[in-house]
Design an enzyme around this catalytic site. Structure first.
Site, PDB file in Angstrom:
ATOM      1  N   TYR A  74     -26.328  16.398  11.488  1.00 49.66           N
ATOM      2  CA  TYR A  74     -26.008  15.954  10.210  1.00 49.66           C
ATOM      3  C   TYR A  74     -25.361  17.444   9.604  1.00 49.66           C
ATOM      4  O   TYR A  74     -24.132  17.263   9.014  1.00 49.66           O
ATOM      5  CB  TYR A  74     -26.796  15.569   9.461  1.00 49.66           C
ATOM      6  CG  TYR A  74     -26.579  15.446   8.164  1.00 49.66           C
ATOM      7  CD1 TYR A  74     -26.056  14.025   7.854  1.00 49.66           C
ATOM      8  CD2 TYR A  74     -26.886  15.955   7.058  1.00 49.66           C
ATOM      9  CE1 TYR A  74     -25.661  13.598   6.757  1.00 49.66           C
ATOM     10  CE2 TYR A  74     -26.552  15.533   5.819  1.00 49.66           C
ATOM     11  CZ  TYR A  74     -25.889  14.136   5.719  1.00 49.66           C
ATOM     12  OH  TYR A  74     -25.461  13.804   4.415  1.00 49.66           O
ATOM     13  N   GLY A  81     -17.564   3.832   3.124  1.00 49.03           N
ATOM     14  CA  GLY A  81     -18.903   3.818   2.326  1.00 49.03           C
ATOM     15  C   GLY A  81     -19.203   2.999   1.113  1.00 49.03           C
ATOM     16  O   GLY A  81     -19.815   3.544   0.307  1.00 49.03           O
ATOM     17  N   LYS A 132     -21.303  18.031   8.393  1.00 47.67           N
ATOM     18  CA  LYS A 132     -20.914  18.282   7.238  1.00 47.67           C
ATOM     19  C   LYS A 132     -20.323  19.651   7.075  1.00 47.67           C
ATOM     20  O   LYS A 132     -19.325  19.922   6.053  1.00 47.67           O
ATOM     21  CB  LYS A 132     -22.131  18.323   6.261  1.00 47.67           C
ATOM     22  CG  LYS A 132     -22.861  16.806   6.182  1.00 47.67           C
ATOM     23  CD  LYS A 132     -21.781  15.677   5.647  1.00 47.67           C
ATOM     24  CE  LYS A 132     -22.103  14.341   5.288  1.00 47.67           C
ATOM     25  NZ  LYS A 132     -21.220  13.323   4.704  1.00 47.67           N
ATOM     26  N   SER A 138     -19.217  15.829   1.528  1.00 42.04           N
ATOM     27  CA  SER A 138     -19.994  16.475   2.331  1.00 42.04           C
ATOM     28  C   SER A 138     -21.469  16.363   2.058  1.00 42.04           C
ATOM     29  O   SER A 138     -21.930  15.523   1.831  1.00 42.04           O
ATOM     30  CB  SER A 138     -19.691  18.157   2.444  1.00 42.04           C
ATOM     31  OG  SER A 138     -20.353  18.765   3.408  1.00 42.04           O
ATOM     32  N   SER A 190     -19.928   0.108   0.018  1.00 41.01           N
ATOM     33  CA  SER A 190     -20.851  -1.043  -0.224  1.00 41.01           C
ATOM     34  C   SER A 190     -22.128  -0.534  -0.835  1.00 41.01           C
ATOM     35  O   SER A 190     -22.943  -1.613  -1.287  1.00 41.01           O
ATOM     36  CB  SER A 190     -21.147  -1.796   1.305  1.00 41.01           C
ATOM     37  OG  SER A 190     -21.742  -1.033   1.981  1.00 41.01           O
ATOM     38  N   SER A 191     -22.551   0.641  -1.037  1.00 41.06           N
ATOM     39  CA  SER A 191     -23.762   0.875  -1.362  1.00 41.06           C
ATOM     40  C   SER A 191     -23.660   2.418  -1.889  1.00 41.06           C
ATOM     41  O   SER A 191     -22.875   3.175  -1.663  1.00 41.06           O
ATOM     42  CB  SER A 191     -24.980   0.683  -0.672  1.00 41.06           C
ATOM     43  OG  SER A 191     -24.775   1.622   0.808  1.00 41.06           O
ATOM     44  N   GLY A 192     -24.613   2.844  -2.501  1.00 39.66           N
ATOM     45  CA  GLY A 192     -25.165   4.477  -2.705  1.00 39.66           C
ATOM     46  C   GLY A 192     -24.217   4.953  -3.577  1.00 39.66           C
ATOM     47  O   GLY A 192     -23.623   4.734  -4.663  1.00 39.66           O
ATOM     48  N   ARG A 220     -19.128  -0.922   7.039  1.00 43.38           N
ATOM     49  CA  ARG A 220     -19.359  -1.739   8.395  1.00 43.38           C
ATOM     50  C   ARG A 220     -19.790  -3.282   7.935  1.00 43.38           C
ATOM     51  O   ARG A 220     -19.314  -4.063   8.758  1.00 43.38           O
ATOM     52  CB  ARG A 220     -20.519  -1.053   9.091  1.00 43.38           C
ATOM     53  CG  ARG A 220     -19.824   0.200   9.930  1.00 43.38           C
ATOM     54  CD  ARG A 220     -20.805   0.801  10.721  1.00 43.38           C
ATOM     55  NE  ARG A 220     -21.968   1.361   9.818  1.00 43.38           N
ATOM     56  CZ  ARG A 220     -23.033   1.814  10.427  1.00 43.38           C
ATOM     57  NH1 ARG A 220     -23.158   2.021  11.598  1.00 43.38           N
ATOM     58  NH2 ARG A 220     -24.000   2.413   9.477  1.00 43.38           N
ATOM     59  N   ASP A 262     -15.312   0.229  11.150  1.00 42.83           N
ATOM     60  CA  ASP A 262     -16.502   1.181  11.473  1.00 42.83           C
ATOM     61  C   ASP A 262     -15.313   2.576  11.419  1.00 42.83           C
ATOM     62  O   ASP A 262     -14.627   2.651  12.150  1.00 42.83           O
ATOM     63  CB  ASP A 262     -16.862   0.943  12.890  1.00 42.83           C
ATOM     64  CG  ASP A 262     -17.784   2.092  13.226  1.00 42.83           C
ATOM     65  OD1 ASP A 262     -17.883   3.293  12.812  1.00 42.83           O
ATOM     66  OD2 ASP A 262     -18.402   1.952  14.268  1.00 42.83           O
TER      67      ASP A 262
END
Length: 267
Positions: A154, A8, A158, A140, A10-12, A33, A62
């Site tokens: 969700y 994950g 988590k 989480s 690529s962002s955030g 992805r 993925d």
């Protein structure tokens, strides 16, 4: 030189973490992805983070597919050597009341948020055990501490991460491999903006009053917790207390949630 692998990335939160570790001179492997977004993220790190082009490697994969993410991580380690820090930041959220949530959407969240993290851990853990060194950071959510209306899938994904982290911490300790799990609040990311558009009104009643954190603030808190070798990393007093005393206070929180939702719906 430290090798940090971030799913994950690529962002955030993942990209914000990469920026911090880039400033520390780490070699970075980012997995997500979208190759286009990964390449944009790598370019941003080079231009704004002062990191050399050759110190960032990207792999499109993925995480819900074990063989795919395993092969991607293997290529990352071929490039930069064994993983010193793994951060499993890849995740998705598709809020909806349970009866309105398609089975495929439920399964997709479990497979990405929970199984995707497990797949990434499995790809680095044997080498960490062999070297008797390494740190695994599982991302989480505050939704991994208490159930929230409209977030059955969700929350389940988590919550599962927490049980996995607790058991793995016990196993990994004797191998000198460190485990951390963090529980971020709502965070300003591209995914968060998409989530808000689909968030049920009932969930907004109990979640909308809390101001979201920036991805950079969350990343700084995670890195500080990793530096201090904390197992659990919380954000703000409310989540800290919920993490420490959840079973004791949950009946009161449920009562408050139920009343707030009933007032909104007129029931």
């Amino acid at each position: 030189m430290t090798h940090v692998i971030i799913t994950g990335g690529s962002s955030g939160i993942g990209l914000a973490l990469a920026s911090i570790y880039a400033a520390r001179g780490a070699r970075l492997s980012l997995i997500a992805r979208s190759r286009d977004l990964l390449e944009q993220a790598a370019q941003k790190l080079v231009q704004e983070g002062g990191i050399e082009t050759g110190a960032v490697h990207v792999e499109a994969a993925d995480v819900s597919k074990e063989e795919e993410v395993g092969a991607a991580i293997s290529r990352c380690m071929d490039r930069f050597g064994p993983c010193d820090i793994l951060v499993t930041s890849a995740g998705i959220v598709e809020p909806a009341a349970f009866e309105a949530l398609p089975g495929a959407a439920f399964t997709r969240q479990i497979e990405t948020n929970f199984s995707g993290s497990v797949h990434a851990v499995r790809a680095v853990y044997p080498e960490m055990v062999k070297r008797r060194n390494g740190h695994i950071v599982l991302v989480s959510s505050g939704a991994g501490l208490i159930g929230i209306y409209g977030y059955t899938a969700y929350c389940a994904s988590k919550f599962a991460l927490s049980g996995f982290a607790q058991a793995l911490r016990s196993e990994a300790r004797c191998h000198n491999v460190r485990i951390s799990i963090c529980f971020p609040p709502d965070t300003e990311t591209p995914q968060f903006r998409r989530e808000l558009a689909a968030r049920p009104e009932e969930a907004s009643v109990v979640m909308g009053a809390v101001r979201p954190w920036t991805a950079e603030a969350v990343a700084r808190k995670i890195v500080k917790g990793v530096d201090q070798r904390r197992f659990e990393i919380y954000f703000g007093m409310a989540l800290h207390l919920l993490g420490r005393f959840g079973p004791a206070v949950r009946p009161l929180i449920d009562w408050w949630f139920d009343r707030a939702i009933a007032r909104r719906s007129g029931r």
